[in-house]
Design a protein around this motif. Sequence first.
Motif, PDB file in Angstrom:
ATOM      1  N   GLN A  94      45.326  -8.563  65.439  1.00 25.46           N
ATOM      2  CA  GLN A  94      46.757  -8.332  65.295  1.00 25.46           C
ATOM      3  C   GLN A  94      47.526  -9.349  66.149  1.00 25.46           C
ATOM      4  O   GLN A  94      47.910  -9.072  67.286  1.00 25.46           O
ATOM      5  CB  GLN A  94      47.111  -6.914  65.748  1.00 25.46           C
ATOM      6  N   PRO A  95      47.752 -10.544  65.621  1.00 21.32           N
ATOM      7  CA  PRO A  95      48.480 -11.556  66.408  1.00 21.32           C
ATOM      8  C   PRO A  95      49.877 -11.101  66.796  1.00 21.32           C
ATOM      9  O   PRO A  95      50.410 -11.551  67.808  1.00 21.32           O
ATOM     10  CB  PRO A  95      48.514 -12.770  65.470  1.00 21.32           C
ATOM     11  N   GLN A 100      53.672  -9.962  71.237  1.00 23.15           N
ATOM     12  CA  GLN A 100      54.541  -9.047  71.962  1.00 23.15           C
ATOM     13  C   GLN A 100      54.077  -8.838  73.401  1.00 23.15           C
ATOM     14  O   GLN A 100      54.884  -8.754  74.321  1.00 23.15           O
ATOM     15  CB  GLN A 100      54.622  -7.711  71.223  1.00 23.15           C
ATOM     16  N   LEU A 101      52.758  -8.766  73.602  1.00 23.85           N
ATOM     17  CA  LEU A 101      52.219  -8.584  74.945  1.00 23.85           C
ATOM     18  C   LEU A 101      52.076  -9.905  75.689  1.00 23.85           C
ATOM     19  O   LEU A 101      51.809  -9.919  76.888  1.00 23.85           O
ATOM     20  CB  LEU A 101      50.851  -7.895  74.879  1.00 23.85           C
ATOM     21  N   VAL A 405      56.403 -23.558  76.373  1.00 29.33           N
ATOM     22  CA  VAL A 405      55.046 -23.722  75.868  1.00 29.33           C
ATOM     23  C   VAL A 405      55.018 -24.812  74.798  1.00 29.33           C
ATOM     24  O   VAL A 405      55.749 -24.731  73.809  1.00 29.33           O
ATOM     25  CB  VAL A 405      54.501 -22.403  75.275  1.00 29.33           C
ATOM     26  N   LEU A 406      54.167 -25.821  75.000  1.00 28.09           N
ATOM     27  CA  LEU A 406      53.970 -26.876  74.004  1.00 28.09           C
ATOM     28  C   LEU A 406      52.785 -26.498  73.122  1.00 28.09           C
ATOM     29  O   LEU A 406      51.677 -26.274  73.631  1.00 28.09           O
ATOM     30  CB  LEU A 406      53.703 -28.222  74.677  1.00 28.09           C
ATOM     31  N   VAL A 407      53.007 -26.431  71.817  1.00 31.54           N
ATOM     32  CA  VAL A 407      51.970 -26.046  70.862  1.00 31.54           C
ATOM     33  C   VAL A 407      51.835 -27.152  69.823  1.00 31.54           C
ATOM     34  O   VAL A 407      52.816 -27.510  69.176  1.00 31.54           O
ATOM     35  CB  VAL A 407      52.317 -24.712  70.164  1.00 31.54           C
ATOM     36  N   LYS A 408      50.628 -27.680  69.659  1.00 33.69           N
ATOM     37  CA  LYS A 408      50.415 -28.749  68.689  1.00 33.69           C
ATOM     38  C   LYS A 408      49.900 -28.182  67.373  1.00 33.69           C
ATOM     39  O   LYS A 408      49.184 -27.175  67.347  1.00 33.69           O
ATOM     40  CB  LYS A 408      49.432 -29.780  69.241  1.00 33.69           C
ATOM     41  N   GLN A 409      50.275 -28.841  66.295  1.00 31.46           N
ATOM     42  CA  GLN A 409      49.888 -28.408  64.955  1.00 31.46           C
ATOM     43  C   GLN A 409      48.372 -28.246  64.856  1.00 31.46           C
ATOM     44  O   GLN A 409      47.611 -29.129  65.231  1.00 31.46           O
ATOM     45  CB  GLN A 409      50.361 -29.427  63.926  1.00 31.46           C
ATOM     46  N   GLY A 410      47.941 -27.092  64.365  1.00 31.74           N
ATOM     47  CA  GLY A 410      46.516 -26.809  64.214  1.00 31.74           C
ATOM     48  C   GLY A 410      45.894 -26.136  65.420  1.00 31.74           C
ATOM     49  O   GLY A 410      44.740 -25.728  65.371  1.00 31.74           O
ATOM     50  N   HIS A 411      46.646 -26.001  66.521  1.00 28.77           N
ATOM     51  CA  HIS A 411      46.119 -25.380  67.744  1.00 28.77           C
ATOM     52  C   HIS A 411      47.009 -24.219  68.195  1.00 28.77           C
ATOM     53  O   HIS A 411      47.135 -23.953  69.387  1.00 28.77           O
ATOM     54  CB  HIS A 411      46.009 -26.421  68.854  1.00 28.77           C
ATOM     55  N   GLU A 412      47.604 -23.524  67.259  1.00 25.17           N
ATOM     56  CA  GLU A 412      48.548 -22.456  67.581  1.00 25.17           C
ATOM     57  C   GLU A 412      47.833 -21.215  68.133  1.00 25.17           C
ATOM     58  O   GLU A 412      46.910 -20.698  67.493  1.00 25.17           O
ATOM     59  CB  GLU A 412      49.352 -22.061  66.342  1.00 25.17           C
ATOM     60  N   PRO A 413      48.239 -20.710  69.306  1.00 19.88           N
ATOM     61  CA  PRO A 413      47.649 -19.479  69.836  1.00 19.88           C
ATOM     62  C   PRO A 413      48.273 -18.261  69.154  1.00 19.88           C
ATOM     63  O   PRO A 413      49.354 -18.361  68.555  1.00 19.88           O
ATOM     64  CB  PRO A 413      48.036 -19.535  71.322  1.00 19.88           C
ATOM     65  N   PRO A 414      47.631 -17.087  69.260  1.00 24.24           N
ATOM     66  CA  PRO A 414      48.187 -15.884  68.612  1.00 24.24           C
ATOM     67  C   PRO A 414      49.526 -15.471  69.201  1.00 24.24           C
ATOM     68  O   PRO A 414      50.307 -14.787  68.536  1.00 24.24           O
ATOM     69  CB  PRO A 414      47.109 -14.820  68.861  1.00 24.24           C
ATOM     70  N   THR A 415      49.817 -15.873  70.437  1.00 23.65           N
ATOM     71  CA  THR A 415      51.111 -15.554  71.021  1.00 23.65           C
ATOM     72  C   THR A 415      52.241 -16.298  70.319  1.00 23.65           C
ATOM     73  O   THR A 415      53.409 -15.933  70.453  1.00 23.65           O
ATOM     74  CB  THR A 415      51.118 -15.917  72.518  1.00 23.65           C
ATOM     75  N   PHE A 416      51.891 -17.338  69.568  1.00 25.45           N
ATOM     76  CA  PHE A 416      52.868 -18.074  68.752  1.00 25.45           C
ATOM     77  C   PHE A 416      52.845 -17.582  67.312  1.00 25.45           C
ATOM     78  O   PHE A 416      53.878 -17.231  66.739  1.00 25.45           O
ATOM     79  CB  PHE A 416      52.553 -19.571  68.802  1.00 25.45           C
ATOM     80  N   THR A 417      51.671 -17.505  66.719  1.00 24.75           N
ATOM     81  CA  THR A 417      51.563 -17.133  65.302  1.00 24.75           C
ATOM     82  C   THR A 417      52.002 -15.701  65.051  1.00 24.75           C
ATOM     83  O   THR A 417      52.431 -15.364  63.947  1.00 24.75           O
ATOM     84  CB  THR A 417      50.120 -17.312  64.804  1.00 24.75           C
ATOM     85  N   GLY A 418      51.901 -14.841  66.084  1.00 27.44           N
ATOM     86  CA  GLY A 418      52.266 -13.437  65.903  1.00 27.44           C
ATOM     87  C   GLY A 418      53.736 -13.215  65.625  1.00 27.44           C
ATOM     88  O   GLY A 418      54.121 -12.125  65.182  1.00 27.44           O
ATOM     89  N   TRP A 419      54.584 -14.227  65.858  1.00 27.33           N
ATOM     90  CA  TRP A 419      56.014 -14.090  65.576  1.00 27.33           C
ATOM     91  C   TRP A 419      56.347 -14.416  64.124  1.00 27.33           C
ATOM     92  O   TRP A 419      57.496 -14.252  63.707  1.00 27.33           O
ATOM     93  CB  TRP A 419      56.824 -14.990  66.508  1.00 27.33           C
TER      94      TRP A 419
END
Length: 574
Positions: A94-95, A100-101, A405-419
Amino acid sequence: MALGTSSPSPAAPPPSPQHIYTNTRTLGSPEAEGHAGGGYPTYTNVEVVNDGAESAAFKQLFRTWSDKRSRNQKLGGRDKLIHVKLDVGKLHTQPELAAQLRMVDDSSGKVEVWCMEDLHRQPVDPKRHGQLYAGNCYLVLYTYQRLGRVQYILYLWQGRQATADEIKALNSNAEELDVMYGGALVQEHVTMGSEPPHFLAIFQGQLVIFQERAGHHGKGQSASTTRLFHVQGTDSQNTKTMEVPARASSLNSNDIFLLVTASVCYLWFGKGCNGDQREMARVVVTVISKKNEETVLEGQEPPHFWEALGGRAPYPSKKRLPEEVPRFQPRLFECSSQMGCLVLAEVVFFSQEDLDKYDIMLLDTWQEIFLWLGEAASEWKEAVAWGQEYLKTHPAGRSPATPIVLVKQGHEPPTFTGWFFTWDPYKWTSHLSDTEVVEGSPAAASTISEITAEVNNLRLSRWPGNGKAGAVALQALKGSQDSSENELMQGPKSGGTRTSSSVSSTSATINGGLRREQLMHQAAEDLPEGVDPARREFYLSDSDFQDIFGKSKEEFYSMATWRQQQEKKQLGFF
């Protein structure tokens, strides 16, 4: 900073306002009332806002926002999630929960720490990983696994007393590490005192921030004989201890403080603290002092306690109200620069499809600012400065210490994708290569092989003319795995030969089934001839499969690939 949107949105305050917000109680024409009442020019936009239906743009004009409906709910939504014990399985599946956390996992990954000394990074002894100093800057590299891939978060921690040269060195050393790791590092800029939850969790409740400057290899220098430490937190996931001025006014009845003197270490328990706080304080005291411990309850302090603090003084004693969890809606902006000025264009109802490889996108979740860097973006070095300018010019007066937070394409953490409402983790899989995993890393070979095996499995299921095996696989991989034909056919060319042999071997044995002992907990070289190690569960009979996995093959292969891999690992089929 200029701000453009596809829907009404506030901007940084210009010489004359661009928007006037009113509500349905305004008498007469909103435009007439707004312009006449405030003496604003006629070209100023007026937006009518209904109570209870405020837009995200309107809510972000305020430092805090509380929805009336949330107060009538029984600890619903995000307020309740904060008190739930972390379950790494749920964070992976559940990203939106991870977002959220603000936790990518349960913090059980690998931690490496470097301290900036003479503008260079020096490794910190693992025994002192959680001991940071306000006069220094640190790089904290966290390594974990998700979706069969090794992933990284690099925290850039900046002490309040660090010099401009040290901060510059911190950023340049972070860039060097990112190059070493093939550009795979998610970089999070953290200011002392505003550490995000996951940063606290990786130190397992033993994060201590000292006020002085670190000496050689992160060791503390000589300090005052009397020191006061403020302990905040209730478990190993959220506890932080920070040194504060050693005076009575620093105390707070809601918390626990450690007073270290030349002869004894006092554990001062405020009247408002609870058992969990006291338990964590007893863990922290072993990190700070080896002196004799003496427990002191508020109101029962010995004379020497007050003498060490320079005498009694008033301090906060009212019960602290629980902090309300922000309920702001995330906002996504496309970033660009025109004539040296940051220009933001808001994307409403955003999705993953709005992320283009040529763009830099800013995702504002209020507690964090994410800057997504497309692989072909040309101005990515300006991204952090853009995030800082966004915070500085925000109408609500945002804290400049908000993590960026710097996020590069293809390396997205769940704290980013969950939104995002939906997220396809394999959308940019083809962009990953062997060079994107750090050269020489022990996990490099396994990471590449896991991704290769997964993609080859997808290719097998869609290959024409596979006979019975192909039909079963196609049926099994419907649902979450049934993405576009293009994505499923992607994969390393070297996998072609293995795929062909897997097809024939699968067709020959899938109907009869092999004994579970031949497939479970077996090394690849010990499997029966013709069995594909990456799909060994395929060769079980239907009854054995149901007995072991608790579901049919069709149900199993309808699940997401990462969930399949997780169950296979747990049951000895990986």
